[in-house]
Design an enzyme around this catalytic site. Structure first.
Site, PDB file in Angstrom:
ATOM      1  N   SER A 208       1.690  -7.536  -0.904  1.00 30.16           N
ATOM      2  CA  SER A 208       2.350  -8.613  -0.144  1.00 30.16           C
ATOM      3  C   SER A 208       1.465  -9.846  -0.061  1.00 30.16           C
ATOM      4  CB  SER A 208       2.750  -8.133   1.246  1.00 30.16           C
ATOM      5  OG  SER A 208       1.630  -8.005   2.089  1.00 30.16           O
TER       6      SER A 208
ATOM      7  N   THR B 285       1.446  -4.630   4.244  1.00 30.48           N
ATOM      8  CA  THR B 285       1.270  -4.989   5.659  1.00 30.48           C
ATOM      9  C   THR B 285       0.653  -6.376   5.832  1.00 30.48           C
ATOM     10  OG1 THR B 285      -0.858  -3.865   5.596  1.00 30.48           O
ATOM     11  CG2 THR B 285       1.010  -2.622   6.433  1.00 30.48           C
ATOM     12  N   ASP B 286      -0.014  -6.889   4.794  1.00 31.97           N
ATOM     13  CA  ASP B 286      -0.776  -8.134   4.963  1.00 31.97           C
ATOM     14  C   ASP B 286       0.083  -9.297   5.444  1.00 31.97           C
ATOM     15  OD1 ASP B 286      -2.995  -6.751   4.170  1.00 31.97           O
ATOM     16  OD2 ASP B 286      -3.261  -7.778   2.265  1.00 31.97           O
TER      17      ASP B 286
ATOM     18  N   THR C  42       0.822  -1.218   0.000  1.00 33.46           N
ATOM     19  CA  THR C  42       0.000   0.000   0.000  1.00 33.46           C
ATOM     20  C   THR C  42       0.852   1.262   0.000  1.00 33.46           C
ATOM     21  OG1 THR C  42      -1.801  -1.135   1.105  1.00 33.46           O
ATOM     22  CG2 THR C  42      -1.779   1.243   1.310  1.00 33.46           C
TER      23      THR C  42
HETATM   24  N1  ASP Z   1      -2.974  -4.048   2.712  1.00 28.41           N
HETATM   25  C1  ASP Z   1      -1.743  -4.304   2.134  1.00 28.41           C
HETATM   26  C2  ASP Z   1      -0.680  -3.254   2.402  1.00 28.41           C
HETATM   27  O1  ASP Z   1      -0.703  -2.678   3.390  1.00 28.41           O
HETATM   28  C3  ASP Z   1      -1.671  -4.816   0.808  1.00 28.41           C
HETATM   29  C4  ASP Z   1      -0.410  -5.650   0.766  1.00 28.41           C
HETATM   30  O2  ASP Z   1      -0.193  -6.442   1.659  1.00 28.41           O
HETATM   31  O3  ASP Z   1       0.401  -5.404  -0.121  1.00 28.41           O
HETATM   32  O4  ASP Z   1       0.213  -3.001   1.657  1.00 28.41           O
END
Ligand code: ASP
Length: 322
Positions: A53, A85-86, A12
């Site tokens: 991710s 973050t995932d 993100t």
């Molecule tokens: N929600 C995710 C992020 O924070 C998407 C990912 O994991 O790329 O980046």
């Protein structure tokens, strides 16, 4: 002059709105240009990819950790990795499992995209660069820095899907806090000796099997049929499972497939307490993973199978006892 290397992978923090939704497409140099790094710090950049991710594989993860380590070998004083973050709690944990250097590898990202009117990425990146270049971060292993706090790898979890305080370490807490120009120590992590894992070699397949009311052993057996060399149980509470899972777990351990017990509860350790639940699993030879999440437990079990194929249980016991 200290130098930190910024390695970008997407997520993100690098995402912008497009016709089909958010897509990660901002390179490291642009992420850096949008933030204010600590004065006097030299930052070099490189890109490993621009993906979410959620699309990473364990093979990608091995490559990412190997590349971060290579940047330390080249002489950086610290490395910052930006990613989604995932699955960040998995990346930081694999990095930490093999980390044998006092200099930190610091993971960060964002909850709001790069082109958001109030993005959180630039502040997170500035804080991560500050942590990566701080003497306070030495000897703490791989870290996850988010929303002004840095967490040790073991025990860190994504605890909110959208809020900027996305991470926590339930029952453990953060190890550093970024306050203005300072990095304040809050605690020291419990760390085991690094594992001699060869990051060039594929990790054995380990699957996580969730427990819910009335679970039978079908998915557990399907995981083994698909080639799982080890199983992580996402057990109830302090480590209990339905009887069909307990029975199948006994058979697996007897057949040489290790079973690691974690909990679906986000805080607290698992213990072999109930005769027909956790204690039965323990009698059958399952290993209890303390407060490790199923996702981190999965990487630990895969690493144990890779490093000590003849006796992964002994390695797990030693690693988890530290
Ligand atoms: N929600 C995710 C992020 O924070 C998407 C990912 O994991 O790329 O980046």
């Amino acid at each position: 002059m200290p130098r930190v290397h910024l390695l970008a992978t997407g997520g993100t923090i690098a995402s912008r709105e497009g016709p089909d939704g958010l897509a990660a497409r901002t390179p490291a140099a642009e992420l850096l240009a949008a933030t204010r790094p600590p004065a006097g710090l030299t930052v070099t950049t490189s890109d490993l990819g621009t993906v979410g991710s959620f699309a990473l594989t364990t093979g990608d993860l091995r490559g990412l950790v190997a590349e971060a380590r290579r940047r330390l070998d080249e002489g950086a004083d610290g490395v910052v990795v930006t990613q989604g973050t995932d699955t960040m709690e998995e990346s930081v944990y694999l990095a930490d499992l093999v980390h044998d250097d006092p200099r930190p590898i610091v993971f960060t990202g964002a909850q709001r995209p790069f082109d958001d009117p109030a993005p959180d990425g630039p502040a997170n990146l500035a804080a991560a660069l500050r942590v990566a270049s701080s003497p306070a971060a030495r000897d703490l292993g791989a870290l996850l820095c988010f929303d002004g706090l840095a967490f040790a790898a073991r025990g860190v979890r994504k605890v909110d899907t959208l809020r900027s305080g996305a991470f926590g370490a339930p029952g453990r807490g953060p190890v550093l806090r970024v306050a203005g120009d300072s990095v304040l120590p809050l605690g020291r992590p419990v760390r085991s000796s690094p594992l001699p894992l060869d990051l060039r070699t594929e990790l054995p397949r380990v699957d996580v099997v969730a427990c819910y009311l009335g679970t039978d052993a079908s998915l557990l057996r399907a995981a083994v049929a698909a080639g799982a060399a080890g199983i992580v149980l996402q057990a109830f509470g302090a480590g209990n499972v339905p009887p069909p899972i307990a029975e199948a777990a006994e058979e697996l351990v007897a057949g040489g497939i290790p079973v690691l017990v974690c909990s679906r509860v986000t805080s607290g350790p698992v213990l072999p307490l109930y005769a027909a639940g956790g204690a039965r699993l323990a009698r059958g030879g399952a290993v209890f993973a303390g407060d490790l999440s199923p996702w981190q437990g999965r990487l630990l079990l895969a690493a144990a199978l890779a490093v000590a194929p003849d006796d992964p249980q002994a390695l797990l016991a030693r690693y988890l006892a530290d």
